[in-house]
Structure formats: C-alpha cells, structure tokens
Design a protein around this motif. Structure first.
Motif: not given
Length: 230
Positions: A82-100
């Motif tokens: 769904k990304a358009e040229p120039g987009d900043v993908i903002m990926a929320a994980t709820e600060s999950w720290t168990g894996c990448a």
C-alpha cells in the motif's frame, strides 16, 4: 473503505489524507527540535527510537501506519503493498521486545516499494544488512529472534507508536535526535510556525556569538532563582 481479511484489516488508501508536495518539502532538512518547538515542545516519539547505527539518520515524509500483533509481521508486510513513493512506514508493535519486527529483507522490500523510511517502536535484526540497504530505519533496539506472519495486523488505521498517536497522512520527521510526528490537521500551522522558530534560533545564535555573554533572559532567570534562594 475498510477491508477485513482473516487476521488483517486494511484501510483503503484511495482518498486518504496526504500532504501536498509543497507541504512535504517544507520539512526537508528541518531539525526535529525545531519541529517540536513549533508544536510547543511536544510531538516526539519515545526517546529510545533512534536510527539503526550506520544508516541514514535523516528523513521526512507522510506516514503510512501499520500495526502488528506480538511476535508478528503480517501488518508490516501488508503495508508494503500500500506504500506510495515517499511514505514513511510507521510500524507499531506495542513496544514488543521478544523478537525483531523487521530485518534487511523487509528494509529492502520497503525501499523497492518507494518508502523513504521505516519507523518502529519494536526491534530490528540483521543490522549489517540494513546498513547495506541504505534506507533510514529507526527502531528501539535490536534482537536476533524472528517474528511470524500470521497476524493479527492492520494497515492505514490510527496507531499509538512510541507514546504518540499517529494517523496515515501525518508528517513524520526524523534525525539523530529522534522522530517527531506532525498531525495532518496541524501541518499548515506548523509550517508557518517553523519560520518563526528558524528566525528566532538564528537571532539567538547570532546574539550569543556577538555578545559573548549569557542572554538577558537567562540572566533574569538566574537572578530570580537567587532571590528565591533556589
């Protein structure tokens, strides 16, 4: 229009909020501190979200939001389509720290999709490969464990990332100090205030270099503190 698939919700990007090219360009080479000052000192994500060492540490562009469930990456993968040229993908994980939540291949796919950066409140892996890709990637740290891609997840819906609400179409600015989000509804106002901030910063720097002494307002604050016995 909201499309609901098994374990995945996607907001139709057609007609989504998107800043104009001139509005996006207005944030080029602007320090995050200036942007925060133009919003009365707020707007920055959690301080731990910083550039992956050795990757480009400056970007700006409109947000494309996604959310991923714990130890998952389906929402992030779906955002690449769904990304358009120039987009900043903002990926929320709820600060999950168990894996990448992403590694070098996802960074490469985001670059191919035209994204200008990825920002996550989660962790990354394959930092050497991410450096080779050359895409700005901002994260809270690194972890070798890998995620699944089963869901749940979402794309294009409002998220909370690094303690800050983010919606698709907001302006996101990053540098070595961190990441600041400008809500879509405030873009015009913040651009106007940025001119004031820039002028004020230049004047303060010039005055300090010329006078070679503490500014009068700082001296007044010190004097007031001394009167109060602080």
């Amino acid at each position: 229009m909201i499309e609901k698939l098994p374990n995945l919700t996607i907001a139709d990007p057609v007609g989504r909020n998107r800043p104009t090219p001139d509005q996006i360009a207005a944030f080029a080479d602007t320090p995050t501190g200036f942007v925060a000052d133009a919003m009365d000192g707020v707007g920055a994500l959690d301080y731990r979200i910083k550039p992956v060492p050795g990757t480009p540490d400056r970007f700006h562009g409109p947000a494309l939001t996604c959310w991923v469930g714990p130890a998952d990456i389906l929402g992030l993968l779906a955002s690449l389509g769904k990304a358009e040229p120039g987009d900043v993908i903002m990926a929320a994980t709820e600060s999950w720290t168990g894996c990448a939540v992403l590694g070098d291949r996802v960074a490469r796919m985001a670059q191919i999709a035209g994204a200008t950066a990825i920002v996550t409140d989660g962790l990354v892996r394959d930092r050497a490969g991410i450096r080779e890709v050359g895409l700005p990637v901002f994260a809270a740290g690194a972890h070798p464990n890998s995620p699944h891609s089963h869901g749940p997840g979402s794309v294009g819906l409002p998220i909370l990332l690094g303690g800050v609400p983010v919606s698709t179409g907001d302006i996101v600015v990053g540098d070595e100090d961190g990441v600041v989000v400008v809500p879509f509804a405030r873009i015009g106002e913040v651009i106007a205030r940025l001119e004031i901030v820039r002028d004020l910063e230049r004047k303060r720097d010039d005055d300090l270099l010329r006078q070679r002494k503490l500014p009068a307002r700082i001296q007044a604050l010190i004097a007031e503190a001394e009167l109060k016995g602080v």
